[in-house]
Design an enzyme around this catalytic site. Structure first.
Site, PDB file in Angstrom:
ATOM      1  N   LYS A  67      -7.221  -8.561  -8.151  1.00 49.84           N
ATOM      2  CA  LYS A  67      -8.373  -8.695  -7.268  1.00 49.84           C
ATOM      3  C   LYS A  67      -9.406  -7.605  -7.560  1.00 49.84           C
ATOM      4  O   LYS A  67      -9.046  -6.462  -7.850  1.00 49.84           O
ATOM      5  CB  LYS A  67      -7.906  -8.596  -5.805  1.00 49.84           C
TER       6      LYS A  67
ATOM      7  N   LYS B 269       0.811  -1.214   0.000  1.00 46.59           N
ATOM      8  CA  LYS B 269       0.000   0.000   0.000  1.00 46.59           C
ATOM      9  C   LYS B 269       0.845   1.265   0.000  1.00 46.59           C
ATOM     10  O   LYS B 269       0.451   2.285  -0.569  1.00 46.59           O
ATOM     11  CB  LYS B 269      -0.943  -0.010   1.213  1.00 46.59           C
TER      12      LYS B 269
ATOM     13  N   LYS C 141     -12.383  -1.781  -4.854  1.00 43.18           N
ATOM     14  CA  LYS C 141     -13.138  -0.524  -4.826  1.00 43.18           C
ATOM     15  C   LYS C 141     -12.355   0.604  -5.492  1.00 43.18           C
ATOM     16  O   LYS C 141     -12.940   1.555  -5.988  1.00 43.18           O
ATOM     17  CB  LYS C 141     -13.412  -0.107  -3.369  1.00 43.18           C
TER      18      LYS C 141
END
Length: 354
Positions: free
Chosen positions: A217, A115, A220
């Protein structure tokens, strides 16, 4: 108490639109678990700050997750549904766990590396330390089981490491306080205050991939809305996204081995199997040899059949924010009462005067 009372805890971040992957991989499992377990389900709004500091509509995002919980079938009367920030004991225990956890442990967390990206010096301290808050979310209720996906297994291992170190470092204090329980970890007897949390990974927990790239994956944060089916998508949008989903020119195989090297085909078959609560092998026995021009319309019909009632109920609930807020207040009050029992005992064990 001679053993830890079984308790399931899990949470979902209020960031972006919930999608099919969130439903199949987490929320549907939450619903199933409540039949035979004491469950606490949390909207982890404090964690949302690690992804994005300033949110234009944090209340709306919190209510949307809550509405999804309720629309999917979670019972807020028999169990607890609340938002994390309303229970300050989460943050209090997280600070203690920041002092328990070791820098080396945190440095091994692969999600931080993913991240934070290349410019880790610009990442927030919250992003670096959030696994410690996650441990506090679980252990402030002394939860014994957590449903997890592949991407959270490492954090649950860290939760166990933190619990074990606290138990060992404070073992004599725990014993004197009378709050502990005798357990065995491996071959080692431990007089423990916190349980060794177990992952709930049994049963199908599909990893739903992007409709535009079967190697990534479903997310959002993907720039393309065509990459995901949102829980608030209407029938027309669901149909459009599945029809436009990336595939390859070959037909569907009759056996699972034939999906090897075909990530998009594997993903669509997996989605159908999960929605139908059947195995991939079962789906291929029905559709093997067929083209995607036949399979995709069947998948559209199934997805609409499963998701439309949830979408409709979510919309109904979100039209009445006062009702959602009342459920969150009730859940937060009940969660806070449980969490404060733990924190009073932790303060006693540590030696804080309060």
């Amino acid at each position: 108490m001679t053993e830890f009372k079984p308790l399931v805890f899990s949470g979902v971040q209020p960031t972006g639109n919930l999608h099919l992957g969130n439903y199949l991989g987490a929320i549907r499992k939450f619903v199933a678990l409540q039949a035979n377990n004491d469950c606490i389900y949390c909207v982890v709004d404090m964690h949302a700050l690690t992804a994005q500091l300033v949110h234009e509509d944090m209340p709306g995002q919190i209510r949307s997750i809550t509405a999804a919980f309720l629309a999917a079938g979670i019972d807020p009367q028999k169990h607890i549904v609340f938002n994390q920030s309303a229970v300050p004991q989460h943050a209090e225990l997280a600070w203690i766990f920041n002092c328990v956890a070791r820098i080396g442990w945190m440095n091994r967390m692969t999600q931080f590396k993913d991240k934070a990206g290349k410019d880790r010096e610009q990442a927030s301290l919250g992003l670096y330390a959030y696994p410690s808050l996650m441990a506090a979310d679980i252990l402030v209720y002394r939860a014994t089981h957590v449903p997890v996906g592949d991407d959270q297994k490492q954090h649950l291992e860290l939760t166990r490491d933190i619990a074990m170190k606290f138990n060992l470092d404070y073992m004599e204090h725990i014993r004197r306080s009378g709050y502990g329980i005798d357990i065995t970890v491996g071959d080692e007897p431990v007089h423990a205050y916190f349980p060794m949390v177990e992952p709930l990974i049994d049963g199908p927990a599909p990893r739903v991939m992007s409709l535009r790239d079967g190697t990534k994956k479903m997310s959002k944060s993907d720039a393309s809305d065509l990459s995901r089916i949102n829980l608030l998508d209407d029938e027309e949008n669901i149909s459009k996204k599945i029809r436009k989903a990336k595939t390859d020119p070959d037909g569907l195989p009759s056996e699972i081995a034939g999906l090897a090297g075909r990530p998009e085909a594997d993903n669509l078959v997996g989605i159908y199997a999960a929605l139908a609560d059947r195995s991939k092998a079962d789906i291929l026995s029905e559709f093997g040899g067929q083209q995607f021009s036949v399979f995709k319309p069947a998948l559209v019909d199934l997805a609409v059949h499963v998701l439309s009632p949830i979408t409709g109920e979510m919309r109904r609930l979100m039209a009445d924010p006062g009702h959602i807020d009342a459920i969150l207040r009730d859940g937060s009050n009940r969660a806070r009462a449980r969490a404060e029992v733990t924190m009073k005992q932790v303060r006693d064990i540590i030696g804080f005067i309060y």
